[in-house]
Scaffold this motif. Structure first.
Motif, PDB file in Angstrom:
ATOM      1  N   THR A 173       0.825  -1.211   0.000  1.00  0.00           N
ATOM      2  CA  THR A 173       0.000   0.000   0.000  1.00  0.00           C
ATOM      3  C   THR A 173       0.856   1.257   0.000  1.00  0.00           C
ATOM      4  N   HIS A 174       2.145   1.080   0.224  1.00  0.00           N
ATOM      5  CA  HIS A 174       3.097   2.207   0.191  1.00  0.00           C
ATOM      6  C   HIS A 174       4.492   1.640  -0.046  1.00  0.00           C
ATOM      7  N   THR A 175       5.476   2.510  -0.236  1.00  0.00           N
ATOM      8  CA  THR A 175       6.840   2.013  -0.457  1.00  0.00           C
ATOM      9  C   THR A 175       7.593   1.834   0.863  1.00  0.00           C
ATOM     10  N   TYR A 199      -0.366   0.209  -4.310  1.00  0.00           N
ATOM     11  CA  TYR A 199      -1.751  -0.154  -4.682  1.00  0.00           C
ATOM     12  C   TYR A 199      -2.718   0.091  -3.538  1.00  0.00           C
ATOM     13  N   ARG A 200      -3.825   0.691  -3.845  1.00  0.00           N
ATOM     14  CA  ARG A 200      -4.914   0.807  -2.875  1.00  0.00           C
ATOM     15  C   ARG A 200      -6.238   0.688  -3.610  1.00  0.00           C
ATOM     16  N   SER A 201      -7.185   0.086  -2.925  1.00  0.00           N
ATOM     17  CA  SER A 201      -8.470  -0.164  -3.576  1.00  0.00           C
ATOM     18  C   SER A 201      -9.313   1.104  -3.578  1.00  0.00           C
ATOM     19  N   HIS A 212       2.234   5.553  -7.840  1.00  0.00           N
ATOM     20  CA  HIS A 212       3.682   5.430  -7.552  1.00  0.00           C
ATOM     21  C   HIS A 212       4.095   6.320  -6.397  1.00  0.00           C
ATOM     22  N   GLN A 213       5.010   5.788  -5.618  1.00  0.00           N
ATOM     23  CA  GLN A 213       5.561   6.604  -4.527  1.00  0.00           C
ATOM     24  C   GLN A 213       7.077   6.608  -4.628  1.00  0.00           C
ATOM     25  N   ILE A 214       7.663   7.591  -3.973  1.00  0.00           N
ATOM     26  CA  ILE A 214       9.107   7.539  -3.800  1.00  0.00           C
ATOM     27  C   ILE A 214       9.358   7.739  -2.314  1.00  0.00           C
ATOM     28  N   TYR A 253       0.335  12.173  11.535  1.00  0.00           N
ATOM     29  CA  TYR A 253       0.465  10.913  12.256  1.00  0.00           C
ATOM     30  C   TYR A 253       0.737   9.752  11.307  1.00  0.00           C
ATOM     31  N   PHE A 254       1.823   9.062  11.543  1.00  0.00           N
ATOM     32  CA  PHE A 254       2.098   7.775  10.902  1.00  0.00           C
ATOM     33  C   PHE A 254       2.629   6.860  12.000  1.00  0.00           C
ATOM     34  N   PRO A 255       2.186   5.625  12.067  1.00  0.00           N
ATOM     35  CA  PRO A 255       2.633   4.746  13.152  1.00  0.00           C
ATOM     36  C   PRO A 255       4.141   4.502  13.128  1.00  0.00           C
ATOM     37  N   GLY A 276       3.286  14.979   0.572  1.00  0.00           N
ATOM     38  CA  GLY A 276       3.877  13.755   1.117  1.00  0.00           C
ATOM     39  C   GLY A 276       3.791  13.703   2.627  1.00  0.00           C
ATOM     40  N   GLY A 277       4.323  12.600   3.163  1.00  0.00           N
ATOM     41  CA  GLY A 277       4.383  12.437   4.609  1.00  0.00           C
ATOM     42  C   GLY A 277       5.818  12.166   5.019  1.00  0.00           C
ATOM     43  N   CYS A 278       6.126  12.455   6.285  1.00  0.00           N
ATOM     44  CA  CYS A 278       7.501  12.222   6.715  1.00  0.00           C
ATOM     45  C   CYS A 278       7.584  12.186   8.236  1.00  0.00           C
ATOM     46  N   GLY A 279       8.759  11.933   8.749  1.00  0.00           N
ATOM     47  CA  GLY A 279       8.946  11.959  10.186  1.00  0.00           C
ATOM     48  C   GLY A 279      10.255  11.297  10.582  1.00  0.00           C
ATOM     49  N   MET A 280      10.505  11.303  11.900  1.00  0.00           N
ATOM     50  CA  MET A 280      11.683  10.602  12.418  1.00  0.00           C
ATOM     51  C   MET A 280      11.282   9.143  12.642  1.00  0.00           C
ATOM     52  N   PHE A 299      15.450   9.609   9.621  1.00  0.00           N
ATOM     53  CA  PHE A 299      14.184  10.132   9.128  1.00  0.00           C
ATOM     54  C   PHE A 299      13.745   9.392   7.872  1.00  0.00           C
ATOM     55  N   ALA A 300      12.453   9.515   7.612  1.00  0.00           N
ATOM     56  CA  ALA A 300      11.892   8.869   6.421  1.00  0.00           C
ATOM     57  C   ALA A 300      10.866   9.806   5.813  1.00  0.00           C
ATOM     58  N   PHE A 301      10.676   9.673   4.513  1.00  0.00           N
ATOM     59  CA  PHE A 301       9.627  10.443   3.855  1.00  0.00           C
ATOM     60  C   PHE A 301       9.061   9.623   2.704  1.00  0.00           C
ATOM     61  N   GLY A 302       7.842   9.970   2.335  1.00  0.00           N
ATOM     62  CA  GLY A 302       7.228   9.293   1.191  1.00  0.00           C
ATOM     63  C   GLY A 302       6.380  10.290   0.436  1.00  0.00           C
ATOM     64  N   MET A 303       6.459  10.247  -0.885  1.00  0.00           N
ATOM     65  CA  MET A 303       5.619  11.164  -1.669  1.00  0.00           C
ATOM     66  C   MET A 303       5.093  10.495  -2.926  1.00  0.00           C
TER      67      MET A 303
END
Ligand code: PHE
Length: 340
Positions: A173-175, A199-201, A212-214, A253-255, A276-280, A299-303
């Protein structure tokens, strides 16, 4: 002139007037063929007296040879003319300009992906990959999303039949599962980007079931939010070739990250756009990958790549990305030479 002499000049004239090979062949069959005049005459010779037979036989043989020669000569002439005509009609005009051959175009998403990889590559990131069909463990559990976690419901997951070992499978559902795969496999320091299909329904004007995400992940011993912000700002300035682009990091918020932020971009002096989303990286995620959170953090990020592409190239409708309409691709696609 003897009868044979007349016959001879008649046939010779016919031969010289023949304009095609079939016509010539008809004339030959008529005179020298099984039932041709001359063949019939030769048969008659047998019934003549010995003296007559000798004289006539010799004469007819000469006639036959003369005509055969004339046929062969005319045949060669006609064949030659046919060949010349063919050569003339089939001549290749090398001065003609070539017909344009259809050329493929690079899909805008591939083009943007190349650019992103190039920019992050210069910043020291390397590309990591993972499977599209992902184990539940990598997509959720190891990312601090245990089976009963409500965050699972937020992502309209495509579930697949479990493997023999009962490991549930999903279309990722994400990278972010690539973060887990990379951390379990390797040792810090880590600096990767993971581009790919997700992929998401869901399916409407702004969502396609495949997109697509990076993803980006940095793990080291002294990373902090400042690095995260600087890294993304640098990327956006280079990607949009505009160093006045402003980003906003809104609490989110991301778990799998703590603290987490949503990244917005101030677009065309008019509105904030979520990109996008991101965080430590959450200490639980590090622990799940056998990395000691007392020593390491990151840190991480996704867009979303589609979003970036639409903004950069003014593409309005998301769904056209995946309709394989050649007219669209010819308009928005890139020349192969442009590929970096
Ligand atoms: N995986 C998150 C999503 O798909 C984005 C994200 C990546 C958030 C990395 C934080 C860190 O929405």
């Amino acid at each position: 002139m003897s009868t044979h002499g007349q016959l001879k000049s008649h046939v010779l004239e016919e031969i010289s007037k023949a304009t095609s090979l079939t016509e010539l062949e008809d004339i030959r069959i008529n005179s020298l063929g099984k039932k041709g005049h001359i063949t019939l005459l030769m048969k008659e010779v047998g019934q003549k007296s010995p003296e007559e037979r000798k004289a006539m036989g010799a004469e007819l043989n000469i006639l036959k040879d003369t005509l055969t020669e004339a046929f062969d000569y005319r045949k060669a002439q006609l064949e030659n003319a046919a060949l010349n005509a063919r050569l003339a009609s089939e001549t290749l005009d090398v001065s003609l300009p070539p017909r344009p051959s259809p050329r493929g175009r690079i899909h805008p998403l591939s083009h943007v992906l190349d650019q992103a990889i190039h920019i992050f590559g210069q910043m020291g990131f390397i590309v990591a990959e993972g499977p599209d069909i992902e184990e539940d463990f990598y997509n959720f559990t190891a990312l601090n999303i245990p089976p009963e976690h409500p965050a699972r419901q937020e992502q309209d997951t495509f579930y697949l039949p479990a493997l023999e070992d009962n490991q549930p499978l999903v279309l990722r559902t994400h990278t972010s599962p690539v973060q887990i795969r990379t951390m379990i496999k390797g040792k810090p320091p880590i600096r990767i980007i993971a581009p790919g299909r997700t992929y998401r329904s869901e399916n409407d004007a702004t969502h396609t079931p495949m997109f697509h995400q990076i993803e980006g992940l940095v793990i080291d011993t002294s990373t902090h939010m400042g690095h995260l912000k600087g890294c993304l700002e640098e990327f956006f300035h280079l990607f949009f070739e505009d160093s006045s682009i402003k980003l906003r990091f809104r609490p989110g918020y991301f778990p799998f990250t703590e603290p987490s932020a949503e990244v917005d971009m101030w677009w065309k002096e008019s509105k904030w756009l979520e990109i996008g989303g991101c965080g430590m990286v959450h200490p639980n995620v590090l622990r799940n990958c056998n990395i000691n959170p007392e020593i390491y953090q990151g840190f991480a990020f996704g867009m979303g790549l589609e979003r970036l592409t639409m903004l950069k190239y003014g593409i309005e409708d998301l769904r056209l990305f995946f309709e394989s309409d050649l007219r669209w691709l010819t308009y928005y696609g890139f020349e192969p030479e442009a590929r970096e």
